[in-house]
Design an enzyme around this catalytic site. Structure first.
Site, mmCIF file in Angstrom:
data_model
loop_
_atom_site.group_PDB
_atom_site.id
_atom_site.type_symbol
_atom_site.label_atom_id
_atom_site.label_comp_id
_atom_site.label_asym_id
_atom_site.label_seq_id
_atom_site.Cartn_x
_atom_site.Cartn_y
_atom_site.Cartn_z
ATOM 1 N N LYS A 215 4.963 21.758 45.904
ATOM 2 C CA LYS A 215 5.274 23.228 46.210
ATOM 3 C C LYS A 215 5.475 23.866 45.131
ATOM 4 O O LYS A 215 6.011 23.396 43.883
ATOM 5 C CB LYS A 215 6.635 22.962 46.932
ATOM 6 C CG LYS A 215 7.242 24.127 47.573
ATOM 7 C CD LYS A 215 8.445 23.880 48.213
ATOM 8 C CE LYS A 215 9.303 24.934 49.012
ATOM 9 N NZ LYS A 215 10.390 24.627 49.757
ATOM 10 N N SER B 226 10.387 26.080 54.511
ATOM 11 C CA SER B 226 9.409 26.864 53.632
ATOM 12 C C SER B 226 8.479 26.213 52.954
ATOM 13 O O SER B 226 7.722 26.603 52.185
ATOM 14 C CB SER B 226 10.552 27.476 52.478
ATOM 15 O OG SER B 226 11.318 26.465 51.761
ATOM 16 N N SER C 41 13.525 22.819 54.798
ATOM 17 C CA SER C 41 12.489 23.108 54.435
ATOM 18 C C SER C 41 11.394 21.984 54.201
ATOM 19 O O SER C 41 10.216 22.145 54.072
ATOM 20 C CB SER C 41 12.492 23.832 53.300
ATOM 21 O OG SER C 41 12.844 25.223 53.626
HETATM 22 N N1 GLN Z 1 14.935 28.006 56.673
HETATM 23 C C1 GLN Z 1 16.345 27.926 55.855
HETATM 24 C C2 GLN Z 1 16.472 29.136 55.287
HETATM 25 O O1 GLN Z 1 15.648 29.865 55.402
HETATM 26 C C3 GLN Z 1 16.021 26.661 54.871
HETATM 27 C C4 GLN Z 1 15.107 26.870 53.766
HETATM 28 C C5 GLN Z 1 14.928 25.763 52.912
HETATM 29 O O2 GLN Z 1 15.392 24.681 53.227
HETATM 30 N N2 GLN Z 1 14.667 26.162 51.682
HETATM 31 O O3 GLN Z 1 17.230 29.302 54.198
#
Ligand code: GLN
Length: 485
Positions: free
Chosen positions: A78, A153, A177
């Site tokens: 990532k 994400s 994420s």
């Molecule tokens: N969907 C969550 C957010 O928008 C988690 C994102 C993540 O785990 N980086 O913060």
């Protein structure tokens, strides 16, 4: 033999016997990326030349009998993990041209293990989001249905693994994420215990919640990757000194007698798709048939988790993201003569709307006069959630529930109202707040042919048990044989 269909474990065996070379394995994946990624959008950067050079070096080590545990395995990471000499954008315009002078520890450990890195994967800007639609650069499509999101994400990581563009990948998980995109793309994704994997070189979103973790098409692959990246790192004071078990070998132990806690609360969760609910019940019965024992448990404060997270994570983010001011990193608004307006223009122009929203929310929650009511209160409720888990784990070895309330949603479906997106994090956020490990493993396909994931949460530093349960379910269901069209 189709090289891109190999699991990491299979590829290791063939490489060790020198029936295939690291170069041909890498070249096969690079040509797949070239052919398929224009339609998927998983990669932000492909490092083809470096990958081929690394593969040649792997072949030499394999020939000399000096192979590492992931020697010659093509992986991708990532774009939130620093890679020396390779652009690390975090999906953001503000870091569009940032080339780190060092590797994140997790990346360095993959390289030390002999892995070949194919490139950097798309993500929501600064890992804020659940659909990868907040990337400043491109849309990532779900390999099972190109009109749907891969989740986020770490959507690029999940999509790349599902589409066989790499054998495995790394992502980061602050509130789901890794697990939610794994669930939406039909692959395995694991968020380790907080402290299990070094965060050094992981661009910070919310430092008390962030963890780096693996994606694989099989549980064993995720276990092998975790083994490679886990363990204490003097460069991250929050990384734990716990010994790292041989996770992959541990899968052999089976699941006889393990108690699986089923939280009563999840069935009542708003927006739970009945198909997902049924898939989870069936998965639990499958595990029971294999010798595990389901027990009812309660996590009474789970319903506050989303609210707590969306105070704590933005608060930490507002502080972490203060460093992007146009002075030391990335892009700067050029036409400003005065310092304060340069800051304002740089941040106003080069951060996307979701990142700006989080900075504003977080700054507000930390302001004098509001701190106690928001950040202070959220921290107290976080302690209650931690206590819920401690209580629950007195009665069970792992906890099972859905990873996400629905299968992958359509691109554009939830962009208008961020709140609907936040609410879908309901099942994944609690593990981050409590710092415990959690894995998502495919457990069914919906009537529309979309993957559904089961989430298994474990006690702190007991990734082994949830991996064993995930492996048992994987074997029972055999869903890994299905591939996206
Ligand atoms: N969907 C969550 C957010 O928008 C988690 C994102 C993540 O785990 N980086 O913060």
């Amino acid at each position: 033999m189709e090289l891109h269909e190999l699991t990491i474990a299979e590829a290791r065996r063939l490489l060790a016997k020198r029936e295939i070379s690291a170069r041909e394995l890498t070249a096969a994946h690079l040509s797949r990326i070239e052919a398929l990624d224009p339609g998927i959008g998983a990669f932000l950067t492909v490092t083809a030349e470096e990958a081929l050079a690394a593969a040649d070096a792997s072949d030499q080590r394999l020939a000399a009998g000096r192979a590492g545990p992931l020697e010659g395995i093509p992986l991708a990471v990532k774009d939130v993990l620093c890679t020396r000499g390779v652009r690390t954008s975090c999906g953001s315009r503000i870091l569009e041209n940032f080339v780190p002078p060092y590797d994140a520890t997790a990346v360095a450990r993959l390289r030390q293990a002999g892995a070949v890195l194919l490139g950097k994967l798309n993500m929501d800007e600064f890992a804020m989001g659940s659909s990868t639609e907040n990337s400043a650069f491109r849309v990532t499509r779900n390999p099972w249905d190109p009109d749907r999101t891969p989740g986020g994400s770490s959507g690029g990581s999940a999509a790349a693994v599902a589409a066989r563009l790499c054998l495995g990948a790394l992502g980061s998980d602050t509130g789901g994420s890794i697990r939610q995109p794994a669930s939406h793309c039909g692959v395995v994704g694991l968020k380790p215990t907080y402290g299990r994997v070094s965060r050094y070189g992981l661009v910070a979103f919310a430092s008390s919640l962030d963890q780096v973790g693996p994606f694989g098409r099989r549980v064993e692959d995720a276990a092998l990757l975790l083994e490679a990246i886990a363990g204490h790192d003097p460069a991250d004071s929050t990384s734990a000194r716990e010994p790292v078990p041989a996770f992959a070998a541990g899968l052999e132990k089976g699941i006889q007698g393990l108690k699986i806690g089923i939280p009563a609360e999840y069935r009542a969760a708003e927006g739970l798709d009945p198909e997902v609910g049924r898939a989870v019940e069936e998965a639990v019965s499958d595990l029971a048939r294999r010798g595990a024992q389901p027990v009812e448990i309660s996590l009474p404060h789970m319903r506050y988790a989303v609210a707590v997270y969306y105070v704590i994570a933005p608060a930490e983010a507002s502080s972490n993201l203060a460093r992007y001011d146009g002075v030391k990193y990335g892009r700067r608004a050029q036409d400003e003569a005065e310092l304060l307006s340069m800051y304002r223009k740089t941040r106003g122009r080069h951060f996307g709307p979701e990142v700006r929203r989080r900075i504003v929310i977080g700054t507000y929650c930390l302001s004098a006069g509001y701190y106690d009511a928001y950040y202070g209160k959220a921290s107290q409720v976080r302690s209650l959630i931690v206590r819920d888990f401690a209580e629950a784990f007195r009665r069970c070895d792992a906890i099972a529930c859905p990873t996400a309330p629905t299968p992958a949603f359509r691109l554009g479906e939830k962009t208008a109202d961020p709140l609907t997106l936040y609410l879908a994090d309901i099942f994944t956020i609690p593990a981050n707040l409590a710092g415990i490990p959690a894995v998502s493993v495919p457990c069914a396909f919906s009537s529309a042919g979309l993957p559904i994931g089961l989430q298994l949460m474990g006690k702190a530093f007991d990734e082994e048990t949830i991996l064993r349960l995930a492996a048992a379910l994987e074997e029972e269901r055999g869903l890994f044989r299905r591939r996206p069209g």
